[in-house]
Design an enzyme around this catalytic site. Structure first.
Site, mmCIF file in Angstrom:
data_model
loop_
_atom_site.group_PDB
_atom_site.id
_atom_site.type_symbol
_atom_site.label_atom_id
_atom_site.label_comp_id
_atom_site.label_asym_id
_atom_site.label_seq_id
_atom_site.Cartn_x
_atom_site.Cartn_y
_atom_site.Cartn_z
ATOM 1 N N GLU A 226 0.782 -1.106 0.001
ATOM 2 C CA GLU A 226 -0.060 -0.041 0.068
ATOM 3 C C GLU A 226 0.957 1.277 0.033
ATOM 4 O OE1 GLU A 226 -2.633 -0.556 3.504
ATOM 5 O OE2 GLU A 226 -2.588 -2.512 3.294
ATOM 6 N N GLU A 337 -9.811 5.713 2.833
ATOM 7 C CA GLU A 337 -10.235 4.866 3.915
ATOM 8 C C GLU A 337 -10.328 5.931 5.241
ATOM 9 O OE1 GLU A 337 -8.499 1.116 6.795
ATOM 10 O OE2 GLU A 337 -7.567 1.695 4.765
#
Length: 422
Positions: A226, A337
């Protein structure tokens, strides 16, 4: 008789007082030794993380950036990397052989220094052969739930596009607004991400915008790489927008971490510091700033490389760190997120992206543009069958689009708590 009774009573009372004092001092000693044991653990961990620097730079945001010799970085604490020969450049770059000239022309113009969007550069830079590392402070570690969990995400934080049943909403306290592709073998991903500074309601919450490269199931064996930007008061002690990376090979359980907070990622770049503040950030109806991130698998060595901007190749995740990602990724996700801790019984007001819904569009809502994947021939391609997913679109939403300039793109985000998201 009465005198004997009184002296027995005095003895008993004295014994109880002694017992109470013994208990009190034992407890306070235990508490003190508990605190000193924790302090010792924290100090030991800081010594592991903060490597000896050849130079230190004080950043205007309060960070200290240490210039650490490239061979002394945390990656080389890993037993499998003891004799690892650092690869100073990838063998292949998507769209062809990696070309030094292509990179140097964008990063080191002879006429002027390139603009590096990190605050610490105002006060100095690290020399070739060293890497810039954000120094971890005692308070950073103490904010974590334990020394062991410092620098790690909580379990089950990856969006599950196929599992949007109502009972899964906020199960892990994480909410997403993403675009994704699945059903093929992917060897990399790219996007240009609009940079904002979202407001965070609670210190234990965060807001991030990132790319996920995923392999394996969403059970105990998930592999993930990520990268993106985040605001995380818990991790960094402030509300600055920061560049970050993350990796795990067991669904965020024992392996992996943010940035360079464990052994894993090998950094080769002396310009960009992981976890350092990005500046400037976008403003509502004002100037817009974005960053480009490319992650790809070198077909020769098999390592996963990361590039920031047009030419800053940051380094690589060695392929042995992973199981499924040793071969390829089975899913790519792009998007936002947040953590929704529902501290006061209501949905958090932590913002995602700019804190505005996608329909507001450019200079108001946040975006990902020029979304691409790397195919098995190591070419950048438009994603096929791009899907979107959000748990609660009245809190945070996502809207995809496609045009000549931006290719595949989407606007995403939202304010969290509002009249339709109580």
């Amino acid at each position: 008789m009465g005198a004997a009774h009184l002296s027995r009573e005095k003895l008993a009372r004295g014994f109880l007082v002694c017992l109470w004092l013994w208990g009190f001092f034992s407890l306070s000693y235990a508490a003190r030794s508990g605190v000193s044991k924790q302090k010792f653990e924290v100090k030991k961990h800081l010594n592991r993380l903060n490597k000896p620097a050849v130079k230190s730079i004080q950043s205007p945001d309060g960070d200290i950036i240490d210039c650490v010799p490239i061979t002394k970085q945390p990656a080389f604490d890993h037993p499998f990397l003891k004799d690892h020969k650092i690869q100073m450049k990838p063998n292949y770059h998507p769209e062809g052989l990696f070309d030094d000239n292509k990179v140097s022309s964008t990063t080191k113009s002879k006429d002027k220094e390139p603009h590096i969007p990190q605050l610490w550069h105002r006060y100095g830079k690290c020399a070739e052969g060293t890497i810039p590392m954000r120094r971890t402070k005692e308070d950073d570690v103490l904010r974590a739930s334990s020394v062991k969990r410092y620098g790690k995400k909580k379990h089950r934080t990856v969006p599950l596009p196929k599992s949007a049943e109502p009972d899964l909403i906020n199960q892990s306290g994480h909410q997403h607004a993403i675009a994704y592709v699945e059903g093929d073998k992917y060897y990399g991903a790219k996007a240009t991400i609009n940079v904002w500074e979202p407001k965070i309601q609670q210190q234990n919450e965060f807001s991030l915008s990132q790319i996920w490269l995923l392999g394996g199931s969403f059970g105990q064996d998930l592999n993930s790489i990520e990268a993106g930007w985040q605001v995380s008061p818990d991790l960094y002690g402030d509300n600055n927008t920061r560049l970050f990376t993350y990796w795990t090979s067991d669904a965020y359980q024992a392996t992996g971490c943010y940035n360079l907070l464990c052994s894993g990622f090998i950094q080769i770049n002396s310009d960009i510091a992981m976890g350092a503040s990005i500046s400037p950030v976008s403003g509502y109806r004002n100037s817009q700033y974005d960053i480009s991130i490319l992650i790809w698998k070198d077909p020769k060595e098999g390592h996963w490389w990361m590039q920031f901007g047009n030419g800053y190749v940051l380094g690589y995740w060695p392929s042995f760190l992973f199981s499924y990602l040793t071969e390829s990724a089975s899913m790519i996700e792009w998007g936002g997120e947040v953590v929704n801790s529902q501290a006061d019984g209501h949905h958090t007001s932590t913002q995602m992206g700019s804190g505005r819904f996608p329909e507001e569009g450019f200079s108001k809502a946040s975006y990902f543009r020029n979304i691409q994947v790397v195919d098995s021939s190591n070419n950048l391609k438009a994603p096929k069958g791009l899907g979107t997913f959000t748990e609660q679109s009245n809190c945070y939403d996502v809207q995809p689009g496609n045009n000549d300039d931006w290719g595949h793109f989407f606007y995403y985000g939202g304010p969290g708590k509002n009249e339709n998201c109580p």
